[in-house]
Design a protein around this motif. Structure first.
Motif, PDB file in Angstrom:
ATOM      1  N   PRO A 209       0.411  -1.502   0.216  1.00 24.94           N
ATOM      2  CA  PRO A 209       0.640   0.348   0.101  1.00 24.94           C
ATOM      3  C   PRO A 209       0.529   1.547  -0.042  1.00 24.94           C
ATOM      4  CG  PRO A 209      -0.865  -1.355   1.720  1.00 24.94           C
ATOM      5  CD  PRO A 209       0.550  -2.352   1.178  1.00 24.94           C
ATOM      6  N   SER A 210       1.795   1.022   0.578  1.00 21.17           N
ATOM      7  CA  SER A 210       2.840   2.609   0.481  1.00 21.17           C
ATOM      8  C   SER A 210       3.685   2.791  -0.982  1.00 21.17           C
ATOM      9  CB  SER A 210       3.915   2.345   1.795  1.00 21.17           C
ATOM     10  OG  SER A 210       3.619   2.413   2.861  1.00 21.17           O
ATOM     11  N   MET A 211       3.919   1.450  -1.625  1.00 22.63           N
ATOM     12  CA  MET A 211       4.118   1.886  -2.683  1.00 22.63           C
ATOM     13  C   MET A 211       3.659   2.237  -3.391  1.00 22.63           C
ATOM     14  SD  MET A 211       6.952  -1.524  -3.229  1.00 22.63           S
ATOM     15  CE  MET A 211       8.095  -1.957  -2.685  1.00 22.63           C
ATOM     16  N   SER A 212       2.525   1.575  -3.762  1.00 18.60           N
ATOM     17  CA  SER A 212       1.172   2.228  -4.783  1.00 18.60           C
ATOM     18  C   SER A 212       1.424   3.447  -4.244  1.00 18.60           C
ATOM     19  CB  SER A 212      -0.335   1.417  -3.603  1.00 18.60           C
ATOM     20  OG  SER A 212      -0.315   0.412  -4.638  1.00 18.60           O
ATOM     21  N   PHE A 213       0.735   4.265  -3.147  1.00 19.74           N
ATOM     22  CA  PHE A 213       0.944   5.662  -2.013  1.00 19.74           C
ATOM     23  C   PHE A 213       1.711   5.883  -2.783  1.00 19.74           C
ATOM     24  CE2 PHE A 213       1.713   9.026   1.307  1.00 19.74           C
ATOM     25  CZ  PHE A 213       0.696   9.693   0.452  1.00 19.74           C
ATOM     26  N   GLY A 214       3.231   5.892  -3.169  1.00 17.74           N
ATOM     27  CA  GLY A 214       3.960   6.424  -3.289  1.00 17.74           C
ATOM     28  C   GLY A 214       4.176   7.006  -4.875  1.00 17.74           C
ATOM     29  N   PHE A 215       2.981   6.305  -5.408  1.00 17.96           N
ATOM     30  CA  PHE A 215       3.211   6.001  -7.079  1.00 17.96           C
ATOM     31  C   PHE A 215       2.696   7.294  -7.008  1.00 17.96           C
ATOM     32  CE2 PHE A 215      -0.216   4.887  -9.702  1.00 17.96           C
ATOM     33  CZ  PHE A 215       0.619   5.537 -11.617  1.00 17.96           C
ATOM     34  N   THR A 216       1.392   7.651  -6.563  1.00 23.09           N
ATOM     35  CA  THR A 216       0.883   8.599  -6.929  1.00 23.09           C
ATOM     36  C   THR A 216       1.585  10.446  -6.975  1.00 23.09           C
ATOM     37  OG1 THR A 216       0.427   9.465  -4.310  1.00 23.09           O
ATOM     38  CG2 THR A 216      -1.497   7.811  -5.406  1.00 23.09           C
ATOM     39  N   PHE A 217       2.105  10.349  -6.111  1.00 26.09           N
ATOM     40  CA  PHE A 217       3.566  11.604  -6.574  1.00 26.09           C
ATOM     41  C   PHE A 217       3.900  11.425  -8.133  1.00 26.09           C
ATOM     42  CE2 PHE A 217       2.530  10.902  -2.056  1.00 26.09           C
ATOM     43  CZ  PHE A 217       1.814  12.016  -1.704  1.00 26.09           C
ATOM     44  N   ALA A 218       4.389  10.425  -9.003  1.00 30.26           N
ATOM     45  CA  ALA A 218       4.909  10.802  -9.724  1.00 30.26           C
ATOM     46  C   ALA A 218       4.493  11.354 -11.209  1.00 30.26           C
ATOM     47  CB  ALA A 218       5.095   8.571 -10.159  1.00 30.26           C
ATOM     48  N   LYS A 219       5.791  11.415 -11.920  1.00 28.28           N
ATOM     49  CA  LYS A 219       5.426  12.698 -13.146  1.00 28.28           C
ATOM     50  C   LYS A 219       5.016  11.913 -13.891  1.00 28.28           C
ATOM     51  CE  LYS A 219       7.651  16.062 -10.926  1.00 28.28           C
ATOM     52  NZ  LYS A 219       9.086  17.190 -10.871  1.00 28.28           N
ATOM     53  N   LYS A 220       4.933  12.268 -15.131  1.00 29.50           N
ATOM     54  CA  LYS A 220       4.165  11.740 -16.432  1.00 29.50           C
ATOM     55  C   LYS A 220       4.810  11.108 -17.520  1.00 29.50           C
ATOM     56  CE  LYS A 220       1.864  13.073 -20.909  1.00 29.50           C
ATOM     57  NZ  LYS A 220       1.686  14.005 -21.593  1.00 29.50           N
TER      58      LYS A 220
END
Length: 246
Positions: free
Chosen positions: A85-96
């Protein structure tokens, strides 16, 4: 020589995002941070998604982020705790246009050219436009002596589509998540990690590859990442095996 010059000017700037869940692991994180700072390829950002760690750990993370703005610190979501879940959350901060790598606190890059090797593979491949996954070798090392325990080899292929990858999975090939660099194009199709599995959510994610018709994987036959043995998957081995079987 002319061909090399042309390829160099066609080279695009790859930006990497490394996502690392943490929990009271600052003693191990120093090694990962050092390996990042020594990379010959410096266009990267790292997000530490921290659980309810101690004050000492949080102070250490904040001090690293203060020294170098490429290190970012986020607290895990209260209603979505755990590694995946933390990895999934971190993904939300990725750029295009980011290329994303998921690592653990006790993982680190094997040599100073690891990120440059991935960037060059993407840029100089004939599948440059269609590539959305890069898989490379990683190795498990003994916790205390850094002796090799197991090498995670890649198939003897230069590339693969979803049909070829389906056959590889059928015959037992599933890479650890540390061995994979994802394009944002592919992550948008397969994220988030499943909440149904505590230890095998990465395996579940890779199963989704088999259904993606425009999948293009490149393989790198070099060891780019070190994984320290004795992680939670090793400790809870039987639970992981059960989840993988399911």
């Amino acid at each position: 020589m002319i061909d090399l010059v042309i390829r160099w000017f066609m080279k695009r700037e790859i930006s990497f995002l490394i996502i690392v869940p943490t929990y009271n692991s600052y003693n191990d994180l120093q090694r990962l941070c050092d390996s990042l700072l020594k990379q010959t390829y410096q266009n990267w950002r790292t997000i530490f998604v921290d659980a309810e760690s101690s004050i000492h750990h949080k102070k250490w993370l904040n001090s690293i982020a203060k020294k170098d703005k490429r290190f970012l610190v986020k607290d895990e979501l209260k209603n979505s705790k755990g590694i995946y879940p933390s990895m999934s959350f971190g993904f939300t901060f990725a750029k295009k246009d980011d290329w994303v790598i998921f690592l653990g606190s006790d993982d680190w890059f094997n040599f100073n050219g690891s990120l440059e090797t991935i960037a060059d593979k993407i840029n100089f491949s004939k599948y440059k436009i269609s590539t959305n996954i890069v898989i490379y070798q990683s190795q498990y090392l003994n916790k205390n002596k850094n002796k090799l325990i197991r090498l995670n080899k890649v198939p003897r292929l230069k590339s693969a589509d979803n049909l070829i990858f389906s056959k590889l999975v059928f015959y037992g090939y599933v890479p650890p998540h540390q061995s994979v660099c994802f394009s944002m194009k592919i992550l948008k199709k397969i994220m988030p990690y499943s909440k149904n599995y505590f230890l095998a959510a990465d395996c579940d994610l890779f199963m989704k590859f088999t259904k993606i018709t425009d999948l293009r994987i490149l393989f790198i036959k070099k060891t780019l990442v070190n994984i320290q043995s004795g992680g939670i998957s090793s400790i809870l081995l039987f639970r992981r095996l059960k989840e993988v079987f399911i």
